[in-house]
Design an enzyme around this catalytic site. Structure first.
Site, PDB file in Angstrom:
ATOM      1  N   SER A 266       0.825  -1.209   0.000  1.00  0.00           N
ATOM      2  CA  SER A 266       0.000   0.000   0.000  1.00  0.00           C
ATOM      3  C   SER A 266       0.863   1.265   0.000  1.00  0.00           C
ATOM      4  O   SER A 266       1.791   1.388  -0.794  1.00  0.00           O
ATOM      5  CB  SER A 266      -0.947  -0.045   1.201  1.00  0.00           C
ATOM      6  OG  SER A 266      -2.055   0.809   1.001  1.00  0.00           O
TER       7      SER A 266
ATOM      8  N   ASP B 277      -8.128  -6.317  -5.775  1.00  0.00           N
ATOM      9  CA  ASP B 277      -7.893  -5.056  -5.083  1.00  0.00           C
ATOM     10  C   ASP B 277      -8.536  -3.922  -5.864  1.00  0.00           C
ATOM     11  O   ASP B 277      -8.497  -3.909  -7.099  1.00  0.00           O
ATOM     12  CB  ASP B 277      -6.393  -4.809  -4.937  1.00  0.00           C
ATOM     13  CG  ASP B 277      -6.068  -3.663  -3.999  1.00  0.00           C
ATOM     14  OD1 ASP B 277      -6.981  -3.169  -3.312  1.00  0.00           O
ATOM     15  OD2 ASP B 277      -4.888  -3.261  -3.950  1.00  0.00           O
TER      16      ASP B 277
ATOM     17  N   HIS C 240      -6.260  -6.680  -1.689  1.00  0.00           N
ATOM     18  CA  HIS C 240      -5.156  -5.802  -1.327  1.00  0.00           C
ATOM     19  C   HIS C 240      -4.082  -6.536  -0.532  1.00  0.00           C
ATOM     20  O   HIS C 240      -2.903  -6.227  -0.639  1.00  0.00           O
ATOM     21  CB  HIS C 240      -5.721  -4.642  -0.497  1.00  0.00           C
ATOM     22  CG  HIS C 240      -4.780  -3.511  -0.269  1.00  0.00           C
ATOM     23  ND1 HIS C 240      -4.291  -2.730  -1.292  1.00  0.00           N
ATOM     24  CD2 HIS C 240      -4.236  -3.016   0.873  1.00  0.00           C
ATOM     25  CE1 HIS C 240      -3.492  -1.799  -0.787  1.00  0.00           C
ATOM     26  NE2 HIS C 240      -3.434  -1.955   0.516  1.00  0.00           N
TER      27      HIS C 240
END
Length: 451
Positions: free
Chosen positions: A163, A373, A432
């Protein structure tokens, strides 16, 4: 329970010792773990936790690798989320994780920037205000941990980021090269690994509406509303209005939340409402909200029917007592909101040029992306990768992909392709948090990267 898992279990159950900044780090009885604080700037303290793999070998021809794991946010704890919910030796029940990345490398978790997780500042003016400052603090920590340990110096360090952590990873990689060349940092940089990373915010926000339209999660009206905001964000970025762009990013998430009936930004096949903790957002100011990574992880616990593995309780009660060194007035994650606010002008800035610099310097760069994601979508990742000016880019883009499988399981688990020092992995049926969603193929991928 096998010997490997039993040793890992004992390692956590016998955490001992009390330390202060600058003192010898705390360690387990058998020496398999160390942890401590580094004062990266006056009154700014960063917490780290190192795990030595039971499978570590001391073969000079095949040096054992070390992974530095960088979480996102900004303000999410690597010591908490990455460690206990993704790749560390134990889960939130303190039970052995069969898919721990400790099988392939030693693990170094840090709570960065200062104010994240167990890390803290004594004065609110000391929060990192730029990505460069956050990266510089990490270099200070690496100097403290590596320069006094000849064993660690022999191991290649791979910076693995998830991220927002990807923006720090590329800056740390470039800064580490300079510090190594200057003789200030004693380590070997093995490579940079970017997993679902927020490298180019503009490319990601432009990917959301088309992607959700294609999977029937947005209708034309939702796309129209979203496109209006993405164009606004594009203009703000062109004008250098980065703080305003962050506010608009938040508005865009709210629009998508409304017109998709609360799609989960970390797995677009799910609803964020599946989160029993309702951790959709934490108010950071009147305009800005931090979307917590714990939302998706909590939704998975809900789906599986698990209970009792609350991360806050684990970190603020159970582990706090075991670690012994966390100051009484420091709460795990207590300064996370302030960390985000301090970096509000950095949030929407891209870091594509830094990837180009790393590739040009010959550093191995690996990118992996979870198919499901949304926030750091594969569509957005491919878009920023195609903007790279690296000399091998056209050859890389023209290459065919190789399918990935795992063990004796049937069915395609992903795809990959590599050219020179650039490597890309498409991981199917993962959101994710790729190591959590697809542990088997993640371990195989990691083995290829490291060995």
């Amino acid at each position: 329970m096998g010997r490997y898992h039993f040793v890992l279990f004992l390692a956590v159950m016998f955490l001992v010792a009390l330390i202060t900044d600058g003192a010898m780090p705390a360690t387990t009885v058998e020496g398999s773990e160390q942890w401590g604080y580094v004062q990266v700037r006056p009154k700014a303290h960063m917490f780290w936790w190192f795990y030595k793999s039971p499978q570590r070998t001391e073969d000079p021809n095949k040096p054992w690798p070390i992974i530095l794991w960088l979480q996102g946010g900004p303000g999410s704890s690597g010591v908490g989320l990455g460690n206990f919910q993704e790749i560390g030796p134990l889960d939130t029940y303190l039970k052995p994780r069969n898919s721990t990345w400790l099988q392939k490398a030693d693990l170094l978790f840090v709570d960065n920037p200062v104010g994240t997780g167990y890390s803290f500042v004594e004065d609110d003016s000391l929060f990192a205000k730029t990505d460069e400052e956050a990266a510089a603090d990490l270099i200070t920590l690496l100097i403290s941990v590596f320069n006094s340990n000849e064993v660690l110096q022999k191991s290649p360090l791979y910076v693995v980021a998830e991220s927002y952590g990807g923006k720090w990873a590329v800056l740390v990689g470039l800064s580490a090269l300079k510090a190594i060349e200057a003789g200030n940092l004693k380590l070997k940089l093995g490579g940079i690994v970017l997993g679902d990373t927020w490298l180019s915010p503009e490319d990601f926000v432009f990917s959301w509406a088309p992607l959700l339209k294609d999977v029937s999660r947005l209708d034309n009206k939702g796309v129209e509303k979203s496109n209006s905001l993405t164009q606004k964000i594009k203009q703000q970025l062109e004008n250098g209005e980065y703080e305003a762009a962050t506010y608009s990013w938040n508005d865009l998430e709210d629009v998508i939340d409304t017109y998709s009936n609360s799609v989960d930004f970390y797995n677009f096949l799910l609803d964020s409402a599946l989160d029993p903790l309702d951790a959709t957002a934490v108010e950071l100011s009147q305009k800005v909200k931090l979307k917590r990574n714990s939302r998706y992880l909590a939704s998975l616990r809900s789906l599986s029917g698990k209970a009792g593995d609350d991360l806050n309780t684990l970190m603020n009660v159970v582990l706090r007592e075991k670690l012994k060194i966390i100051p009484k007035d420091v709460q795990w994650g207590g300064q996370a909101g302030s960390v985000f606010v301090a970096l509000v002008e950095e949030f929407m800035k891209p870091r594509i040029n830094e990837v180009d610099e790393l590739l040009a310097k010959g550093v191995n760069v690996t990118i992996y992306s979870g198919q499901l994601d949304l926030i750091c979508s594969t569509k957005g990742t491919e878009a920023w990768v195609e903007k790279l000016k690296w000399e091998g880019m056209q050859t890389f883009l023209s290459m065919d992909r190789t399918p990935l499988y795992c063990g004796g399981e049937k069915g395609t688990k992903g795809f990959t392709k590599s050219y020179k020092n650039l490597h890309f992995y498409w991981i199917l049926n993962a959101g994710h948090y790729v190591p959590l969603d697809q542990p088997c193929v993640s371990l195989n991928m990691l083995d290829s990267i490291l060995h």
